[in-house]
Design a protein around this motif. Structure first.
Motif, PDB file in Angstrom:
ATOM      1  N   LYS A 131      -0.317  11.447  -7.014  1.00 12.30           N
ATOM      2  CA  LYS A 131       0.658  11.622  -5.988  1.00 12.30           C
ATOM      3  C   LYS A 131       0.321  10.897  -4.429  1.00 12.30           C
ATOM      4  O   LYS A 131       1.374  10.208  -3.969  1.00 12.30           O
ATOM      5  CB  LYS A 131       1.100  13.278  -5.726  1.00 12.30           C
ATOM      6  N   ALA A 132      -0.773  11.511  -4.195  1.00 12.06           N
ATOM      7  CA  ALA A 132      -1.371  10.782  -2.884  1.00 12.06           C
ATOM      8  C   ALA A 132      -1.484   9.319  -3.101  1.00 12.06           C
ATOM      9  O   ALA A 132      -1.075   8.482  -2.071  1.00 12.06           O
ATOM     10  CB  ALA A 132      -2.463  11.313  -2.333  1.00 12.06           C
ATOM     11  N   ALA A 133      -1.892   8.729  -4.365  1.00 18.77           N
ATOM     12  CA  ALA A 133      -2.186   7.090  -4.520  1.00 18.77           C
ATOM     13  C   ALA A 133      -0.801   6.520  -4.242  1.00 18.77           C
ATOM     14  O   ALA A 133      -0.689   5.434  -3.758  1.00 18.77           O
ATOM     15  CB  ALA A 133      -2.643   7.182  -5.875  1.00 18.77           C
ATOM     16  N   SER A 134       0.258   7.192  -4.919  1.00 15.59           N
ATOM     17  CA  SER A 134       1.685   6.720  -4.969  1.00 15.59           C
ATOM     18  C   SER A 134       2.203   6.524  -3.486  1.00 15.59           C
ATOM     19  O   SER A 134       2.992   5.594  -3.213  1.00 15.59           O
ATOM     20  CB  SER A 134       2.594   7.319  -5.879  1.00 15.59           C
ATOM     21  N   THR A 135       1.877   7.089  -2.554  1.00 12.40           N
ATOM     22  CA  THR A 135       2.398   7.355  -1.147  1.00 12.40           C
ATOM     23  C   THR A 135       1.384   6.357  -0.426  1.00 12.40           C
ATOM     24  O   THR A 135       1.509   6.588   0.977  1.00 12.40           O
ATOM     25  CB  THR A 135       2.766   8.672  -0.668  1.00 12.40           C
ATOM     26  N   LEU A 136       0.214   5.790  -0.716  1.00 14.67           N
ATOM     27  CA  LEU A 136      -0.701   5.151   0.125  1.00 14.67           C
ATOM     28  C   LEU A 136      -0.198   4.173   1.075  1.00 14.67           C
ATOM     29  O   LEU A 136      -0.181   3.996   2.033  1.00 14.67           O
ATOM     30  CB  LEU A 136      -1.790   4.658  -0.776  1.00 14.67           C
ATOM     31  N   LYS A 137       0.626   3.311   0.517  1.00 10.81           N
ATOM     32  CA  LYS A 137       1.476   2.298   1.373  1.00 10.81           C
ATOM     33  C   LYS A 137       1.968   2.479   2.386  1.00 10.81           C
ATOM     34  O   LYS A 137       1.774   2.188   3.592  1.00 10.81           O
ATOM     35  CB  LYS A 137       2.291   1.367   0.239  1.00 10.81           C
ATOM     36  N   ALA A 138       2.908   3.768   2.376  1.00  9.79           N
ATOM     37  CA  ALA A 138       3.619   4.335   3.434  1.00  9.79           C
ATOM     38  C   ALA A 138       2.793   4.673   4.268  1.00  9.79           C
ATOM     39  O   ALA A 138       3.280   4.816   5.504  1.00  9.79           O
ATOM     40  CB  ALA A 138       4.645   5.265   2.857  1.00  9.79           C
ATOM     41  N   ARG A 139       1.618   5.807   3.814  1.00 15.22           N
ATOM     42  CA  ARG A 139       0.609   6.288   5.071  1.00 15.22           C
ATOM     43  C   ARG A 139       0.217   5.131   5.683  1.00 15.22           C
ATOM     44  O   ARG A 139      -0.153   5.447   6.926  1.00 15.22           O
ATOM     45  CB  ARG A 139      -0.222   7.086   4.265  1.00 15.22           C
ATOM     46  N   LEU A 140      -0.478   4.067   5.115  1.00 10.69           N
ATOM     47  CA  LEU A 140      -1.256   3.089   5.640  1.00 10.69           C
ATOM     48  C   LEU A 140      -0.281   2.345   6.868  1.00 10.69           C
ATOM     49  O   LEU A 140      -0.817   2.104   7.826  1.00 10.69           O
ATOM     50  CB  LEU A 140      -1.760   2.102   4.827  1.00 10.69           C
ATOM     51  N   ALA A 141       1.000   2.235   6.427  1.00 11.10           N
ATOM     52  CA  ALA A 141       1.851   1.526   7.568  1.00 11.10           C
ATOM     53  C   ALA A 141       2.221   2.556   8.651  1.00 11.10           C
ATOM     54  O   ALA A 141       2.057   2.059  10.053  1.00 11.10           O
ATOM     55  CB  ALA A 141       3.171   1.240   6.568  1.00 11.10           C
ATOM     56  N   ALA A 142       2.081   3.782   8.388  1.00  9.43           N
ATOM     57  CA  ALA A 142       2.244   4.723   9.669  1.00  9.43           C
ATOM     58  C   ALA A 142       0.968   4.899  10.452  1.00  9.43           C
ATOM     59  O   ALA A 142       1.158   4.638  11.508  1.00  9.43           O
ATOM     60  CB  ALA A 142       2.622   5.916   9.044  1.00  9.43           C
ATOM     61  N   MET A 143      -0.175   4.746   9.710  1.00  7.92           N
ATOM     62  CA  MET A 143      -1.302   4.779  10.332  1.00  7.92           C
ATOM     63  C   MET A 143      -1.652   3.546  11.480  1.00  7.92           C
ATOM     64  O   MET A 143      -2.207   3.438  12.115  1.00  7.92           O
ATOM     65  CB  MET A 143      -2.445   5.190   9.596  1.00  7.92           C
ATOM     66  N   ALA A 144      -0.954   2.462  10.913  1.00 11.78           N
ATOM     67  CA  ALA A 144      -1.373   1.129  11.488  1.00 11.78           C
ATOM     68  C   ALA A 144      -0.566   0.950  12.799  1.00 11.78           C
ATOM     69  O   ALA A 144      -1.200   0.121  13.632  1.00 11.78           O
ATOM     70  CB  ALA A 144      -0.882  -0.014  10.535  1.00 11.78           C
ATOM     71  N   LYS A 145       0.231   1.922  13.084  1.00 11.46           N
ATOM     72  CA  LYS A 145       0.685   1.895  14.510  1.00 11.46           C
ATOM     73  C   LYS A 145      -0.145   2.036  15.607  1.00 11.46           C
ATOM     74  O   LYS A 145       0.109   1.680  16.905  1.00 11.46           O
ATOM     75  CB  LYS A 145       1.928   2.711  14.528  1.00 11.46           C
ATOM     76  N   ASN A 146      -1.167   2.906  15.351  1.00  9.88           N
ATOM     77  CA  ASN A 146      -2.383   3.316  16.369  1.00  9.88           C
ATOM     78  C   ASN A 146      -3.358   3.053  15.941  1.00  9.88           C
ATOM     79  O   ASN A 146      -4.215   3.905  15.385  1.00  9.88           O
ATOM     80  CB  ASN A 146      -1.969   4.774  16.388  1.00  9.88           C
ATOM     81  N   CYS A 147      -4.112   1.880  16.584  1.00 10.59           N
ATOM     82  CA  CYS A 147      -5.388   1.512  16.038  1.00 10.59           C
ATOM     83  C   CYS A 147      -6.272   1.120  17.353  1.00 10.59           C
ATOM     84  O   CYS A 147      -5.584   0.453  18.342  1.00 10.59           O
ATOM     85  CB  CYS A 147      -5.285   0.249  15.249  1.00 10.59           C
ATOM     86  N   ILE A 148      -7.296   1.383  17.485  1.00 13.80           N
ATOM     87  CA  ILE A 148      -8.292   1.112  18.577  1.00 13.80           C
ATOM     88  C   ILE A 148      -9.304   0.510  18.004  1.00 13.80           C
ATOM     89  O   ILE A 148     -10.004   0.909  17.064  1.00 13.80           O
ATOM     90  CB  ILE A 148      -8.706   2.552  19.448  1.00 13.80           C
ATOM     91  N   ASP A 149      -9.761  -0.780  18.501  1.00 19.53           N
ATOM     92  CA  ASP A 149     -10.850  -1.573  17.908  1.00 19.53           C
ATOM     93  C   ASP A 149     -11.853  -1.559  18.835  1.00 19.53           C
ATOM     94  O   ASP A 149     -13.252  -1.947  18.266  1.00 19.53           O
ATOM     95  CB  ASP A 149     -10.406  -2.922  17.291  1.00 19.53           C
TER      96      ASP A 149
END
Length: 198
Positions: free
Chosen positions: A175-193
């Motif tokens: 279940k978590a593996a199937s929603t990985l792409k959506a979670r990654l897209a949401a997390m990508a909005k706030n990144c500090i490098d």
């Protein structure tokens, strides 16, 4: 007797005052620490870091977080992951969108999971031990995954993505593996490098 006690108290006071570091002293050591680290003087940097650590509360918030990351990296590079982990956790708590520390934490926890997996494979004939190790493995994987996912969202690599997928497969969390792409897209909005100490 009273005179000796009085002299002893004065000596203790003078010694404690001499040992107490002011904020300026700590910050100056922090600057020396950074210089030593950048010049590749690892041993000197680690010594300075150990002196700064008990007084790190005297650094500004940003300098303290930068120090925690830097000393954690020194410990990680010196194969002292236990010490690195405690500093990295402080950085991740203070700046959760700093994906560099998230990647470091993810890989440290994944490595711990791999060590448990090795023991798990050796304990196939012992059902009780196998069950215990399976629970420990799942716990370690669940610690690693959020950190790896944040790192993957902010700085995608094939290696990290493959590791995430293998970990989900190993714990059977489809279940978590199937929603990985959506979670990654949401997390990508706030990144500090980069961390700033100013």
């Amino acid at each position: 007797m009273l005179k000796r006690l009085y002299l002893l108290l004065i000596a203790v006071f003078i010694l404690s005052a001499a040992k107490a570091q002011t904020a300026d002293d700590v910050y100056n050591k922090y600057l020396d620490f950074n210089l030593a680290r950048l010049q590749g003087e690892t041993s000197k940097a680690m010594d300075l870091g150990q002196e700064i650590a008990p007084n790190s509360d005297k650094l500004t918030d940003k300098a303290r977080i930068s120090f925690y990351y830097s000393i954690g990296k020194l410990y990680e590079d010196d194969s002292q992951t236990g010490k690195a982990l405690s500093y990295y956790e402080k950085v991740a708590a203070a700046v959760p969108d700093y994906y560099v520390v998230q990647r470091a934490l993810g890989y440290i926890y994944a490595k711990q999971a791999e060590a448990i997996a090795d023991k798990l494979n050796a304990a196939k004939s012992d059902p009780a031990e196998n069950k215990r190790l399976t629970a420990l493995y799942t716990e370690a994987v669940k610690k690693a995954l959020p950190h790896l996912e944040k790192a993957q969202a902010c700085d995608p690599t094939d290696e990290t993505l493959a590791r995430i997928k293998v970990l989900y497969k190993n714990i059977g969390d489809t279940k978590a593996a199937s929603t990985l792409k959506a979670r990654l897209a949401a997390m990508a909005k706030n990144c500090i490098d980069l961390l700033s100490d100013q």
